[in-house]
Write a protein that holds these residues in place. Sequence first.
Motif, short mmCIF file in Angstrom:
data_model
loop_
_atom_site.label_atom_id
_atom_site.label_comp_id
_atom_site.label_asym_id
_atom_site.label_seq_id
_atom_site.Cartn_x
_atom_site.Cartn_y
_atom_site.Cartn_z
N HIS A 1 0.86 -1.18 0.00
CA HIS A 1 0.00 0.00 0.00
C HIS A 1 0.90 1.24 0.00
O HIS A 1 2.12 1.12 0.05
CB HIS A 1 -0.97 0.01 1.18
CG HIS A 1 -0.33 0.09 2.54
ND1 HIS A 1 0.49 -0.90 3.05
CD2 HIS A 1 -0.39 1.04 3.51
CE1 HIS A 1 0.90 -0.55 4.26
NE2 HIS A 1 0.40 0.63 4.56
N ASP B 1 -2.23 1.38 -6.62
CA ASP B 1 -2.42 2.80 -6.91
C ASP B 1 -1.55 3.21 -8.11
O ASP B 1 -0.32 3.13 -8.02
CB ASP B 1 -2.05 3.62 -5.68
CG ASP B 1 -2.32 5.11 -5.85
OD1 ASP B 1 -2.60 5.56 -6.98
OD2 ASP B 1 -2.25 5.84 -4.84
N THR C 1 -6.16 0.54 4.31
CA THR C 1 -6.29 1.59 3.31
C THR C 1 -7.08 1.03 2.15
O THR C 1 -7.24 -0.20 2.01
CB THR C 1 -4.93 2.07 2.78
OG1 THR C 1 -4.26 0.97 2.16
CG2 THR C 1 -4.06 2.64 3.91
N GLY C 2 -7.54 1.91 1.27
CA GLY C 2 -8.28 1.43 0.11
C GLY C 2 -7.42 0.67 -0.88
O GLY C 2 -7.93 -0.13 -1.66
N ASP C 3 -6.09 0.92 -0.86
CA ASP C 3 -5.21 0.28 -1.84
C ASP C 3 -4.40 -0.87 -1.27
O ASP C 3 -3.43 -1.32 -1.89
CB ASP C 3 -4.25 1.33 -2.45
CG ASP C 3 -3.21 1.84 -1.45
OD1 ASP C 3 -3.49 1.82 -0.23
OD2 ASP C 3 -2.12 2.27 -1.89
N HIS D 1 -9.66 5.62 8.35
CA HIS D 1 -10.80 6.40 7.87
C HIS D 1 -10.32 7.75 7.33
O HIS D 1 -9.42 8.36 7.91
CB HIS D 1 -11.78 6.61 9.04
CG HIS D 1 -12.97 7.44 8.70
ND1 HIS D 1 -14.09 6.91 8.10
CD2 HIS D 1 -13.22 8.78 8.87
CE1 HIS D 1 -14.97 7.87 7.94
NE2 HIS D 1 -14.46 9.00 8.39
N ASP E 1 -10.29 6.67 4.03
CA ASP E 1 -9.83 5.79 2.96
C ASP E 1 -10.07 4.33 3.34
O ASP E 1 -10.52 3.53 2.52
CB ASP E 1 -8.35 6.05 2.68
CG ASP E 1 -7.81 5.18 1.56
OD1 ASP E 1 -8.52 4.99 0.56
OD2 ASP E 1 -6.67 4.70 1.69
N ARG F 1 -11.99 1.31 5.29
CA ARG F 1 -13.40 1.05 5.66
C ARG F 1 -13.47 -0.26 6.42
O ARG F 1 -12.87 -1.27 6.01
CB ARG F 1 -14.27 0.99 4.41
CG ARG F 1 -14.30 2.30 3.61
CD ARG F 1 -14.93 2.10 2.23
NE ARG F 1 -16.29 1.63 2.34
CZ ARG F 1 -17.37 2.42 2.39
NH1 ARG F 1 -17.19 3.75 2.37
NH2 ARG F 1 -18.58 1.93 2.47
#
Length: 283
Positions: free
Chosen positions: A87, A111, A143-145, A173, A175, A177
């Motif tokens: 990430h 990303d 993280t989202g990635d 948060h 990004d 969840r």
Amino acid sequence: MTHSAAPPGRPSGTPPRGRITERASCVLAPNPSPMTLDGTNTWLLAEPDAELAVVVDPGPLDEGHLRAVTETVAERGQRVGLVLLTHGHADHAEGATRLAELTGAPVRALDPALRLGDEGLAAGDVVTTGGIELRVVGTPGHTGDSLSFHLPADAALLTGDTVLGRGTTLVAHPDGRLGDYLDSLRRLRSLTEGDEGAHTVLPGHGPVLADAQGAIDYYLAHRADRLAQIESAVNRGLLTAAQVVADVYADVDRAVWPAAELSVRAQLAYLRAHGYPTARPDA
């Protein structure tokens, strides 16, 4: 970035250094802190007789550390053929561009902003640089990635910050969840099942975990307990993240309260989406 509160009953262990499995070695970055534990674990992966090695998470932009990475690879008669990122947090990814300059190796990440070269990286991909087989596992939540890597030949999971060698990780948060994170833990848990399942966690921070399934089960139970505590706090009228942190994390080192607040915001957002309209994740 991590949340380093040590759960009860988990040994502190020692940070990994040198060869850990037949194909995986660790070079520990000199960036210890309450958020990074002993420092970032930079993983070097290679088949024993291969010409090329894969570097996972070069760590911070630290010339001494990056030199140690390249020298360790060279001492084994190999060169860096690929850099992978779990990430984009700086303690994992900041040194990637410089390592690419030193070695000529491309950088692959989920990303696009972190990539150097023509190839990206996504869940379901299989990396075969130098003959090694790494299966890419989508593990968003921290993280989202966030990605993890399954090394089936060594029955190992490289988990970045999704599962740590000590303590528990934050859900960053907004990004990160919580719902995604719980799904990611269950996805990793499924890879530990059966006679050929992964049994070792090679984390982004902290010691190696020899019981991958037990570690992930602990994480799932810990998240359920924390969510129940935060639900109780909301029911008692503690609706903002700061109020909840002071109540639920009262026994945790205040140095990690800012990180805990991010996780609390993620949990409040989760509760708000699941029938608690008074929860205020952004207050």
